[in-house]
Design a protein around this motif. Structure first.
Motif, PDB file in Angstrom:
ATOM      1  N   TRP A   1      12.538  29.785 -92.979  1.00 18.07           N
ATOM      2  CA  TRP A   1      12.168  27.824 -92.949  1.00 18.07           C
ATOM      3  C   TRP A   1      13.788  26.805 -93.382  1.00 18.07           C
ATOM      4  O   TRP A   1      13.229  25.865 -92.135  1.00 18.07           O
ATOM      5  CB  TRP A   1      10.833  27.673 -93.543  1.00 18.07           C
ATOM      6  CG  TRP A   1      10.610  26.369 -93.852  1.00 18.07           C
ATOM      7  CD1 TRP A   1      10.482  25.536 -93.075  1.00 18.07           C
ATOM      8  CD2 TRP A   1      10.920  25.315 -94.853  1.00 18.07           C
ATOM      9  NE1 TRP A   1       9.970  24.610 -93.068  1.00 18.07           N
ATOM     10  CE2 TRP A   1      10.239  24.400 -94.924  1.00 18.07           C
ATOM     11  CE3 TRP A   1      11.221  25.998 -96.285  1.00 18.07           C
ATOM     12  CZ2 TRP A   1       9.997  23.718 -95.289  1.00 18.07           C
ATOM     13  CZ3 TRP A   1      10.510  24.955 -97.049  1.00 18.07           C
ATOM     14  CH2 TRP A   1      10.586  23.169 -96.767  1.00 18.07           C
TER      15      TRP A   1
ATOM     16  N   THR B   1       8.066  24.141 -90.086  1.00 17.48           N
ATOM     17  CA  THR B   1       7.580  22.860 -91.382  1.00 17.48           C
ATOM     18  C   THR B   1       5.772  22.933 -90.787  1.00 17.48           C
ATOM     19  O   THR B   1       5.394  22.636 -91.758  1.00 17.48           O
ATOM     20  CB  THR B   1       8.153  22.110 -91.919  1.00 17.48           C
ATOM     21  OG1 THR B   1       9.456  22.442 -92.008  1.00 17.48           O
ATOM     22  CG2 THR B   1       7.952  21.293 -92.808  1.00 17.48           C
ATOM     23  N   CYS B   2       5.734  22.564 -89.665  1.00 19.84           N
ATOM     24  CA  CYS B   2       4.771  22.343 -89.080  1.00 19.84           C
ATOM     25  C   CYS B   2       3.664  23.258 -89.003  1.00 19.84           C
ATOM     26  O   CYS B   2       2.426  23.488 -89.780  1.00 19.84           O
ATOM     27  CB  CYS B   2       4.475  21.543 -87.597  1.00 19.84           C
ATOM     28  SG  CYS B   2       5.170  19.698 -87.463  1.00 19.84           S
ATOM     29  N   SER B   3       4.289  25.039 -88.782  1.00 18.07           N
ATOM     30  CA  SER B   3       3.116  25.925 -89.361  1.00 18.07           C
ATOM     31  C   SER B   3       2.405  26.100 -90.686  1.00 18.07           C
ATOM     32  O   SER B   3       2.001  27.011 -90.418  1.00 18.07           O
ATOM     33  CB  SER B   3       3.999  26.867 -88.257  1.00 18.07           C
ATOM     34  OG  SER B   3       4.959  27.635 -89.112  1.00 18.07           O
ATOM     35  N   ALA B   4       3.582  25.831 -91.599  1.00 22.97           N
ATOM     36  CA  ALA B   4       3.030  26.456 -93.066  1.00 22.97           C
ATOM     37  C   ALA B   4       2.185  25.659 -93.428  1.00 22.97           C
ATOM     38  O   ALA B   4       0.490  26.426 -93.945  1.00 22.97           O
ATOM     39  CB  ALA B   4       3.764  25.780 -93.547  1.00 22.97           C
ATOM     40  N   PRO B   5       1.576  24.332 -93.661  1.00 19.78           N
ATOM     41  CA  PRO B   5      -0.247  24.181 -93.929  1.00 19.78           C
ATOM     42  C   PRO B   5      -1.071  24.599 -92.450  1.00 19.78           C
ATOM     43  O   PRO B   5      -1.914  24.489 -93.028  1.00 19.78           O
ATOM     44  CB  PRO B   5       0.145  22.378 -94.109  1.00 19.78           C
ATOM     45  CG  PRO B   5       1.218  22.249 -92.699  1.00 19.78           C
ATOM     46  CD  PRO B   5       2.341  22.945 -93.247  1.00 19.78           C
ATOM     47  N   LEU B   6      -1.018  24.489 -91.430  1.00 21.06           N
ATOM     48  CA  LEU B   6      -1.512  25.336 -90.922  1.00 21.06           C
ATOM     49  C   LEU B   6      -1.593  26.996 -91.298  1.00 21.06           C
ATOM     50  O   LEU B   6      -3.304  27.004 -91.099  1.00 21.06           O
ATOM     51  CB  LEU B   6      -0.871  25.287 -89.086  1.00 21.06           C
ATOM     52  CG  LEU B   6      -1.774  25.953 -88.121  1.00 21.06           C
ATOM     53  CD1 LEU B   6      -3.080  24.635 -87.824  1.00 21.06           C
ATOM     54  CD2 LEU B   6      -1.388  25.535 -86.637  1.00 21.06           C
TER      55      LEU B   6
ATOM     56  N   ALA C   1      -1.803  28.172 -94.736  1.00 25.06           N
ATOM     57  CA  ALA C   1      -2.414  27.724 -95.048  1.00 25.06           C
ATOM     58  C   ALA C   1      -3.841  27.482 -94.844  1.00 25.06           C
ATOM     59  O   ALA C   1      -4.818  28.233 -95.863  1.00 25.06           O
ATOM     60  CB  ALA C   1      -2.246  26.593 -96.261  1.00 25.06           C
ATOM     61  N   VAL C   2      -4.510  26.704 -93.927  1.00 24.22           N
ATOM     62  CA  VAL C   2      -5.956  26.050 -93.993  1.00 24.22           C
ATOM     63  C   VAL C   2      -6.688  27.418 -93.026  1.00 24.22           C
ATOM     64  O   VAL C   2      -7.422  28.055 -93.274  1.00 24.22           O
ATOM     65  CB  VAL C   2      -5.691  25.236 -92.694  1.00 24.22           C
ATOM     66  CG1 VAL C   2      -7.031  24.834 -92.176  1.00 24.22           C
ATOM     67  CG2 VAL C   2      -5.326  23.949 -93.582  1.00 24.22           C
TER      68      VAL C   2
ATOM     69  N   ARG D   1      -7.474  30.046 -96.207  1.00 18.70           N
ATOM     70  CA  ARG D   1      -8.575  29.668 -96.313  1.00 18.70           C
ATOM     71  C   ARG D   1      -9.275  30.119 -95.120  1.00 18.70           C
ATOM     72  O   ARG D   1     -10.318  30.285 -96.553  1.00 18.70           O
ATOM     73  CB  ARG D   1      -8.265  28.428 -96.703  1.00 18.70           C
ATOM     74  CG  ARG D   1      -9.450  27.658 -98.524  1.00 18.70           C
ATOM     75  CD  ARG D   1      -9.055  26.541 -98.711  1.00 18.70           C
ATOM     76  NE  ARG D   1      -9.792  26.103 -99.175  1.00 18.70           N
ATOM     77  CZ  ARG D   1      -9.882  26.255-100.467  1.00 18.70           C
ATOM     78  NH1 ARG D   1      -8.798  27.436-101.199  1.00 18.70           N
ATOM     79  NH2 ARG D   1     -10.678  25.851-101.767  1.00 18.70           N
TER      80      ARG D   1
END
Length: 609
Positions: A180, A195-200, A202-203, A206
């Motif tokens: 990354w 970078t955009c794929s990282a929070p996606l 995490a969601v 979860r």
């Protein structure tokens, strides 16, 4: 690894970590690493953390190797240096990184496995220490089943998580992080996509965790019930066959049906969780390939660079998929960790750190004791008694009057609701448990023998006793007669629970333990109630020997045992002391004891004609 497993001395588990949360309910939101930490000793914990740390380094090397394929491909395609090196230089760099990653992965796995073996070692000792400290009121069929599974099959799964999943997760996350960061240096658009794929990620993880936990929560209670019913079916075959239910046990069949239904429902939820991971990975794969193709078509990437970029993107997505799979595997084990927490979070019996003075050594006293096993169902109501040192007290009364409860309260299997129980003149709550147990010997109706030799089962009463003393106790309790007729003599194994011996023979072994221990107080609960004449004679003789140096609190129905007592305590149906005194005094006084005596005397005179 060998040192960890073969150490004769148990690893010290962090007492603060284990005890600080005593009495709390398991908190599923608590970090899984923190929950591992509380159950492990410092050596095993350092090994697990060390393995993860080396895994991070190995992951960095793997990520760099993948990242450096980009400049290497440019150098190969153009014949010029890229990022300061030609193609030959990049081949050397890639070879060095590959060797470093392989070596790091080897040591990470090795150290992590050693830490996992240490986890097994430490948890068994931690659970053993906790089991020895918690109130006996906690032990039920359900809790025993949960702990049995936790220290057997589930222990292996948790060790697998510590040995493989945690290391794999740390290695893969480190590799993804390197790719990354490097992607920004190579092309900002690729960096932005990652970078955009990282929070996606995490969601989605979860949501996936929640779905998997929901599925496990649905199936777990039914699986526990099925396990209990299977054990019940196996252990109670005699009773079931006598009721013509040996092969058609409705409760077991219902448990199987319930497991089938809940497992199907749980499988849908768990499948949904895995589907979420798959959707995420495929989404990122399509986005990366689309971006790489667009850059190649626009001329921003050379054909070779585009091919390598797509390859790196595919590898990156497989790493993300590995993170998702590993996380799902760890989450499946969170339920197993909850089982361990169920036992480890039970508040132990409070006890002082130092022994208290004993103003009346050997005496037993109950002072206005109130006690109930269940709220609203009292067993003892204001019971009081005093047994002087080196005397014998017989406790009699109808079934359910609290006779056995008195013996258990003296041994502090439970704490009283009100009043006090004193041993040696000191409240048992003011005595360390080990100190109290050293003053007591217990011979209960249901005797449990360990799957060991006869001699070993007797020697438990006093491990430091010499062979002559063991033989003396065995002779007096009648165990020597058992030894003489067994093929292996003293080395005969009695089987789990003592199943190779009869009930009377197990009682003899239990009496021999008490004789060998020579505790100042002996509790005998129905020790002769269901014995034949031969076994009863041996145990009565042993009781007379115990009486010479110990205080005897005897729960009995045998007339000879009751008449021999210095004091008789009579309990009524509601758990109160109705009468007290010697046999001679009570039998001449109108009341429940004389009624009891006359009834038992008439029954003893019955004969079959």
């Amino acid at each position: 690894m060998t040192e960890t497993m073969n150490s004769a001395t148990p690893t010290t588990v962090n007492p603060t970590a284990v005890g600080a949360r005593a009495g709390e309910h398991p908190d599923v939101s608590r970090s899984l690493m923190a929950r591992y930490h509380r159950l492990m000793g410092p050596v095993a914990w350092r090994q697990v953390i060390g393995g993860m740390g080396i895994g991070v380094i190995s992951g960095v090397f793997s990520g760099l190797a993948l990242l450096f394929l980009l400049p290497a491909s440019v150098a190969l395609a153009t014949g010029r240096n890229s990022w300061g090196l030609g193609f030959g230089g990049w081949l050397i760099v890639l070879a060095v990184l590959a060797v470093a990653a392989a070596v790091g992965d080897y040591f990470s796995q090795r150290i992590g496995m050693t830490g996992a073996l240490g986890f097994q070692h430490d948890v068994h000792y931690a659970i053993g220490d906790q089991v020895a400290r918690v109130p006996l009121s906690w032990f039920t069929a359900d809790s025993a089943g949960v702990m049995s599974r936790a220290v057997s099959r589930e222990m292996m799964s948790l060790s697998e998580s510590a040995a493989h999943f945690l290391n794999s997760l740390s290695t893969t996350v480190a590799g993804c992080a390197v790719i990354w960061l490097g992607s920004w240096a190579w092309d900002w658009r690729l960096g932005l996509l990652l970078t955009c794929s990282a929070p996606l990620l995490a969601v989605f993880l979860r949501v996936s965790r929640h779905l998997i936990d929901r599925g496990k929560a649905l199936s777990e209670p039914a699986e526990r019930e099925l396990a209990a019913r299977i054990v019940e079916f196996a252990r109670c075959q005699g009773a079931l066959r006598s009721c013509h239910a040996g092969t058609d046990y409705r409760q077991l069949a219902d448990a199987f049906d319930t497991v089938a239904r809940t497992s199907r429902r749980g499988l849908w939820w768990e499948s949904a969780g895995n589907l979420v991971n798959g959707v995420l990975v495929q989404t990122i794969i399509v986005a990366m390939i689309t971006l790489s193709a667009a850059l190649a078509v626009s001329g921003a990437l050379e054909p070779m660079q585009a091919v390598v970029t797509i390859g790196i993107c595919l590898r990156f997505t497989t790493m993300l998929e590995s993170i998702g799979t590993t996380t799902a595997g760890i989450e499946e084990r969170r339920q197993m960790m909850d089982h361990l927490d169920t036992g480890m979070d039970v508040a132990p019996l409070p006890e002082p750190s130092a022994a208290a003075a004993e103003p009346e050594p050997g005496a037993v006293e109950l002072d206005d004791v109130h006690f109930s096993y269940l709220p609203g169902a009292p067993v003892l109501r204001g019971a009081s008694l005093h047994v002087p040192a080196r005397s014998m007290c017989a406790v009699v009364g109808p079934s359910g009057s609290g006779k056995t409860t008195i013996a258990r309260l003296v041994a502090r299997f439970w704490d009283v609701d009100a009043g006090s129980v004193r041993v040696g003149g000191t409240d048992v709550r003011d005595m360390p448990v080990a100190d109290l147990m050293s003053r007591l010997s217990m011979v209960f109706q249901d005797v449990y023998l360990f799957d060991d030799t006869l001699e070993a089962n007797i020697r438990i009463g006093n491990p430091g006793a010499d062979s002559a003393r063991v033989r003396w106790a065995a002779d007096l309790a009648g165990v020597t007669e058992i030894v003489d007729r067994l093929p292996d003599g003293w080395d005969t194994r009695v089987g789990e629970g003592g199943q190779a011996l009869s009930g009377g023979e197990r009682q003899r072994v239990s009496i021999a333990r008490a004789l060998l221990k020579q505790a100042p107080i002996v509790l005998l609960d129905e020790a002769t109630s269901a014995l034949d004449a031969e076994n009863e004679a041996h145990i009565v003789a042993a009781m007379q020997e115990l009486r010479r140096n110990s205080t005897l609190l005897v729960i009995a129905h045998k007339l000879e045992t009751i008449a021999a007592a210095d004091q008789v305590i009579v309990l009524n149906e509601v758990g109160q002391v109705a009468q007290r005194g010697s046999h001679a005094d009570l039998v001449d006084t109108p009341g429940p004891y004389r009624d009891f005596w006359n009834y038992r005397s008439r029954a003893a005179g019955w004969r079959l004609v």
